[in-house]
Scaffold this motif. Structure first.
Motif, PDB file in Angstrom:
ATOM      1  N   TRP A   1      -5.388   5.305   0.093  1.00 38.76           N
ATOM      2  CA  TRP A   1      -4.388   4.248  -0.021  1.00 38.76           C
ATOM      3  C   TRP A   1      -4.585   3.510  -1.323  1.00 38.76           C
ATOM      4  O   TRP A   1      -5.710   3.215  -1.711  1.00 38.76           O
ATOM      5  N   GLU A   2      -3.489   3.225  -2.000  1.00 37.13           N
ATOM      6  CA  GLU A   2      -3.522   2.541  -3.287  1.00 37.13           C
ATOM      7  C   GLU A   2      -2.627   1.307  -3.204  1.00 37.13           C
ATOM      8  O   GLU A   2      -1.526   1.356  -2.665  1.00 37.13           O
TER       9      GLU A   2
ATOM     10  N   TYR B   1       0.841  -1.195   0.000  1.00 44.56           N
ATOM     11  CA  TYR B   1       0.000   0.000   0.000  1.00 44.56           C
ATOM     12  C   TYR B   1       0.876   1.245   0.000  1.00 44.56           C
ATOM     13  O   TYR B   1       1.861   1.329   0.718  1.00 44.56           O
TER      14      TYR B   1
ATOM     15  N   THR C   1      -1.853   7.986  -0.992  1.00 45.69           N
ATOM     16  CA  THR C   1      -2.158   8.915  -2.075  1.00 45.69           C
ATOM     17  C   THR C   1      -2.821  10.128  -1.446  1.00 45.69           C
ATOM     18  O   THR C   1      -3.417  10.044  -0.370  1.00 45.69           O
TER      19      THR C   1
END
Length: 109
Positions: A71-72, A56, A59
């Motif tokens: 979170w990406e 993760y 972002t």
């Protein structure tokens, strides 16, 4: 915490800003808000584990009156394979030769 999205990246306030033509060192929160910095709203990272080979990354997006953290899930970057001991020694020997040559050239009138 305050920040600003510049060129798609979160940036934090510097210790010096220019506001209304005046240079301000160690600006107050009110001055930073006047200069366009916004409150950062943080969120917890997802609790579920990232799948193998992923992680993760935080972002940040400008939501108008605040900057929102998200979170990406992204792929891990492939790590370079480590060099063998022989490859490392050879590289060091080549660098040593180049350094000796450069020093010799620098000392030669």
């Amino acid at each position: 915490m305050l920040g600003k999205i510049i060129d798609g990246k979160l940036t934090y306030p510097p210790h010096r800003i220019v506001l209304d033509g005046m240079q301000i060192f160690n600006p107050t929160e009110a001055q930073l808000l006047s200069a366009g910095y916004k409150t950062i709203t943080e969120t917890a990272m997802p609790e579920e584990l990232a799948p193998e080979g992923q992680h993760y990354e935080a972002t940040y997006a400008d939501a108008g009156d605040a900057i929102m953290q998200g979170w990406e899930l992204v792929e891990n970057q492939a790590s370079e394979t480590e060099k063998t001991l022989d490859e490392r020694v050879t590289a060091l020997e080549q660098n040593q030769g180049a350094l000796e040559s450069a020093i010799e050239q620098a000392l030669t009138p």
